[in-house]
Design a protein around this motif. Structure first.
Motif, PDB file in Angstrom:
ATOM      1  N   GLU A 286      36.649  34.253  40.196  1.00 42.14           N
ATOM      2  CA  GLU A 286      36.454  33.690  41.532  1.00 42.14           C
ATOM      3  C   GLU A 286      36.920  34.657  42.607  1.00 42.14           C
ATOM      4  OE1 GLU A 286      38.515  30.016  41.294  1.00 42.14           O
ATOM      5  OE2 GLU A 286      36.889  28.969  40.245  1.00 42.14           O
ATOM      6  N   LEU A 287      37.942  35.467  42.302  1.00 42.01           N
ATOM      7  CA  LEU A 287      38.414  36.450  43.287  1.00 42.01           C
ATOM      8  C   LEU A 287      37.356  37.497  43.597  1.00 42.01           C
ATOM      9  CD1 LEU A 287      42.142  37.094  42.256  1.00 42.01           C
ATOM     10  CD2 LEU A 287      41.300  35.973  44.329  1.00 42.01           C
ATOM     11  N   VAL A 288      36.535  37.831  42.614  1.00 41.75           N
ATOM     12  CA  VAL A 288      35.497  38.846  42.833  1.00 41.75           C
ATOM     13  C   VAL A 288      34.152  38.213  43.165  1.00 41.75           C
ATOM     14  CG1 VAL A 288      36.657  40.519  41.366  1.00 41.75           C
ATOM     15  CG2 VAL A 288      34.984  38.960  40.354  1.00 41.75           C
ATOM     16  N   GLY A 289      34.150  36.892  43.450  1.00 43.54           N
ATOM     17  CA  GLY A 289      32.936  36.233  43.893  1.00 43.54           C
ATOM     18  C   GLY A 289      32.035  35.708  42.794  1.00 43.54           C
ATOM     19  N   LEU A 290      32.518  35.637  41.568  1.00 47.50           N
ATOM     20  CA  LEU A 290      31.718  35.131  40.461  1.00 47.50           C
ATOM     21  C   LEU A 290      32.103  33.689  40.149  1.00 47.50           C
ATOM     22  CD1 LEU A 290      31.786  38.237  38.089  1.00 47.50           C
ATOM     23  CD2 LEU A 290      29.930  37.515  39.601  1.00 47.50           C
ATOM     24  N   PRO A 291      31.170  32.871  39.654  1.00 51.00           N
ATOM     25  CA  PRO A 291      31.507  31.473  39.357  1.00 51.00           C
ATOM     26  C   PRO A 291      32.371  31.361  38.103  1.00 51.00           C
ATOM     27  CG  PRO A 291      29.259  31.958  38.673  1.00 51.00           C
ATOM     28  CD  PRO A 291      29.745  33.179  39.407  1.00 51.00           C
TER      29      PRO A 291
ATOM     30  N   SER B 276      40.133  32.443  37.403  1.00 52.92           N
ATOM     31  CA  SER B 276      40.692  32.760  38.724  1.00 52.92           C
ATOM     32  C   SER B 276      40.326  34.178  39.129  1.00 52.92           C
ATOM     33  CB  SER B 276      42.212  32.601  38.692  1.00 52.92           C
ATOM     34  OG  SER B 276      42.568  31.267  38.392  1.00 52.92           O
ATOM     35  N   THR B 277      40.341  35.099  38.161  1.00 50.16           N
ATOM     36  CA  THR B 277      39.956  36.482  38.451  1.00 50.16           C
ATOM     37  C   THR B 277      38.471  36.570  38.799  1.00 50.16           C
ATOM     38  OG1 THR B 277      41.653  37.244  36.910  1.00 50.16           O
ATOM     39  CG2 THR B 277      39.955  38.821  37.532  1.00 50.16           C
TER      40      THR B 277
END
Length: 320
Positions: free
Chosen positions: A168-173, A165-166
């Motif tokens: 995805e928050l910074v735009g990583l898969p 989840s963290t």
């Protein structure tokens, strides 16, 4: 006429001499007067308990490893097979991948505990309130049961866990930390290293605090910087401590079972199946008790070979 020799008069004088009690002791008695054989008798209960809980199970395991033991014969007479179980283990398709997984697991723990442990111990060697707080937190992490910390990390590294989840928050898969065959073993190994790191830090920090400050001050006066001091002074003086810690970390890695059991159950496939977990699978999932005992016996030999230099190192430290 009554003799008054040796009696103190009322005006004062030297008190009468009192005969000194002989010190207890012949060569066979302790200072308190209790014979040494009687003291040795107090060790008998501990020896009996250790033999019952340690020696007897090992003897039974070795017997089982050279016998044909299955669900039908577990409580019956065991047929002697000699080295057949060991040959089957060495020829199996699962043993050598488990050896490789165990070696990777051990290597990750060694690198993390020794390298990061040294750096963290050097930072925490200076006393302060923050140092005390960090040390207290590390003791808490180290004291957590592996089943608890492994379960927490399993949820954190799940597909919808906090780590992904963290990311995805910074735009990583998102990453399949525990289901990707290329990452699962590394993930479990790093979690186990995280759990054992506080112990390594405390051991290395204790060794650093035992180094005389005069030695470090002399090296500083000679122009040695922090890196030069670490390479030429601190690490050589810590060599016995680091050697003992290395053996302890290897022993810990070779008997680690909890994190694999909780986080991956040996999967995906058999990627994270280490030797301890393989012995558990053979004994309690396929009910091949003889094969499981043979794998456990191989592990016991490795641990025993590592325990000898550990005991020798500890004895050398105590006599230094």
């Amino acid at each position: 006429m009554t003799s008054t020799a040796g009696v103190t008069d009322s005006a004062g004088g030297a008190p009468p001499a009192v005969a000194e009690e002989p010190a207890p002791g012949g060569p066979g008695e302790t200072r308190r007067g209790l014979p040494r054989p009687h003291l040795a008798a107090y060790l008998v209960p501990a020896v009996v308990v250790c033999a019952a809980l340690g020696v007897y199970p090992i003897v039974q395991m070795v017997r089982m490893s050279v016998s044909d033991v299955g669900p039908a014969t577990l409580i019956a007479d065991w047929e002697f097979l000699g080295a057949e179980n060991y040959r089957e283990v060495l020829d199996s398709d699962t043993f050598w991948p488990a050896v490789r997984a165990t070696l990777v697991f051990t290597g990750v723990l060694l690198v993390v505990d020794l390298v990061i442990g040294y750096v963290a111990a050097a930072v925490l060697a200076r006393p302060s309130r923050l140092t005390s707080a960090v040390l207290s937190l590390m003791v808490f992490v180290w004291a957590l049961p592996p089943l608890v910390s492994g379960s927490v990390w399993k949820f954190l590294l799940a597909g919808d866990g906090l780590v992904n989840s963290t990311l995805e928050l910074v735009g990583l898969p998102a990453v399949d930390w525990l289901s990707d065959p290329d990452l699962a073993l590394w993930s479990v190994s790093l979690v186990a290293a995280w759990a054992s790191l506080p112990f390594a830090i405390l051991i290395i920090r204790g060794g650093m605090l035992a180094i005389p400050t005069e030695v470090l001050e002399a090296a500083s006066l000679d122009g040695a910087g922090p890196v030069r001091q670490a390479v030429s002074v601190v690490i050589p003086l810590l060599r016995p401590t680091l050697a003992v810690l290395t053996i302890l970390v290897v022993l810990y890695a070779f008997r680690s079972f909890d994190f694999v059991y909780v986080m991956t159950s040996g999967g995906p496939g058999t990627v994270t199946t280490t030797l301890p977990f393989l012995a558990y699978q053979e004994a309690f999932r396929t009910y091949s008790f003889g094969i499981g005992a043979a794998i456990a016996s191989v592990l016991m030999v490795v641990i025993a070979l590592l325990a000898v230099p550990y005991a020798w190192g500890v004895r050398k430290e105590e006599s230094a």
